[in-house]
Write an enzyme that holds these catalytic residues in place. Sequence first.
Site, PDB file in Angstrom:
ATOM      1  N   SER A  45       3.310  -6.720   0.981  1.00 29.38           N
ATOM      2  CA  SER A  45       3.650  -7.897   1.773  1.00 29.38           C
ATOM      3  C   SER A  45       2.882  -9.095   1.261  1.00 29.38           C
ATOM      4  O   SER A  45       1.785  -8.964   0.711  1.00 29.38           O
ATOM      5  CB  SER A  45       3.286  -7.656   3.245  1.00 29.38           C
ATOM      6  OG  SER A  45       3.368  -8.852   3.994  1.00 29.38           O
ATOM      7  N   TYR A  95      -3.128  -5.480   8.765  1.00 34.84           N
ATOM      8  CA  TYR A  95      -1.873  -5.321   8.020  1.00 34.84           C
ATOM      9  C   TYR A  95      -2.057  -5.730   6.558  1.00 34.84           C
ATOM     10  O   TYR A  95      -1.631  -5.030   5.636  1.00 34.84           O
ATOM     11  CB  TYR A  95      -0.818  -6.187   8.713  1.00 34.84           C
ATOM     12  CG  TYR A  95       0.563  -6.164   8.132  1.00 34.84           C
ATOM     13  CD1 TYR A  95       1.431  -5.106   8.375  1.00 34.84           C
ATOM     14  CD2 TYR A  95       1.037  -7.237   7.377  1.00 34.84           C
ATOM     15  CE1 TYR A  95       2.728  -5.108   7.868  1.00 34.84           C
ATOM     16  CE2 TYR A  95       2.326  -7.258   6.877  1.00 34.84           C
ATOM     17  CZ  TYR A  95       3.166  -6.185   7.125  1.00 34.84           C
ATOM     18  OH  TYR A  95       4.444  -6.204   6.621  1.00 34.84           O
ATOM     19  N   LYS A 105      -1.599  -3.496   3.203  1.00 33.26           N
ATOM     20  CA  LYS A 105      -0.534  -3.869   2.272  1.00 33.26           C
ATOM     21  C   LYS A 105      -1.067  -4.164   0.873  1.00 33.26           C
ATOM     22  O   LYS A 105      -0.341  -4.027  -0.114  1.00 33.26           O
ATOM     23  CB  LYS A 105       0.245  -5.072   2.818  1.00 33.26           C
ATOM     24  CG  LYS A 105       1.131  -4.732   4.005  1.00 33.26           C
ATOM     25  CD  LYS A 105       2.070  -3.577   3.694  1.00 33.26           C
ATOM     26  CE  LYS A 105       3.147  -3.384   4.728  1.00 33.26           C
ATOM     27  NZ  LYS A 105       3.992  -2.202   4.438  1.00 33.26           N
TER      28      LYS A 105
END
Length: 306
Positions: free
Chosen positions: A152, A165, A169
């Site tokens: 991401s 997150y 990622k």
Amino acid sequence: MTIRYDGKVAIVTGAGQGLGRCHAIALAARGAKVVVNDLGGSKDGVGASSEAARGVVAEIKAAGGEAIANGANVANYDEVEAMVQQAMDEWGRIDILINNAGILRDKSFTKGSIEDFKLVVDVHLMGTVNCTKACWDIMRDQAYGRIVVTSSSSGLYGNFGQSNYGAAKMAVIGLMNTLVQEGAKYNIRVNALAPTAGTRMTEGLLPQAAFDLLTPETVTPAVLFLVGEDAPNRTILAAGAGSFAVSRILETESVWLPLDEQTPEGIAAHWEQIIDPDGERELTAGFEQSMKMIGKAAEGLGIKLD
């Protein structure tokens, strides 16, 4: 030439809706037999239901494809092993793995809990590790495998409120980089997708007009390319709203400093040279950095290396 997957078996995690659903349906439409995996929880990882996965399987079958549903929690290795065994029992091989499952627990680093951080890392990073590990020897033994990890822009570049997150990622990129080296002689290729899509995980974060452009269907072609027989290797492919780009990690040339300048002050004095982009390049293995710096040191010291 049309890219197809006839005779290939694919596992897509988090395929009950959003990007995963789109990936699974598109793979099946091009001939793949698909394991539609989805825990069926909410976007923050709460709850479980196999209804979404069964719905995608029904769509695939209605279109003439082959698929089975699976409700494994990718963060639980025993459940992942059972999912892989289900695929082997059904079709006898696994050719494609798309690690797509994920959750969000967005909060600033100050406000977020350690428990939420660990859970996000467990699903995104360890979920990818678990699924890849469970498929790896199968792909190695059959001398064929195509694996996609989902990264991401939050990991590659950062995004406020997504330290958990983003950490996970970026971690999958490190996983990819080493698996590429270990899988090369077995015809296992590993790539990363960095998607921008309007799904339940991004709903409400963008103006509606922008959200409407970011359909999963504009991202899935990137995955289809990355799992084809002629796929690249060790590539971070960004996709969204019909645009595609490759992200790379670059390193500057290196500046060797004489012993008396190998100090914080010496680094500060030569900072503009150190950060000079002229000559920067993408390294493909950790030892390349070591050899580059050893070479610079040998040159600076006048040492001849055999």
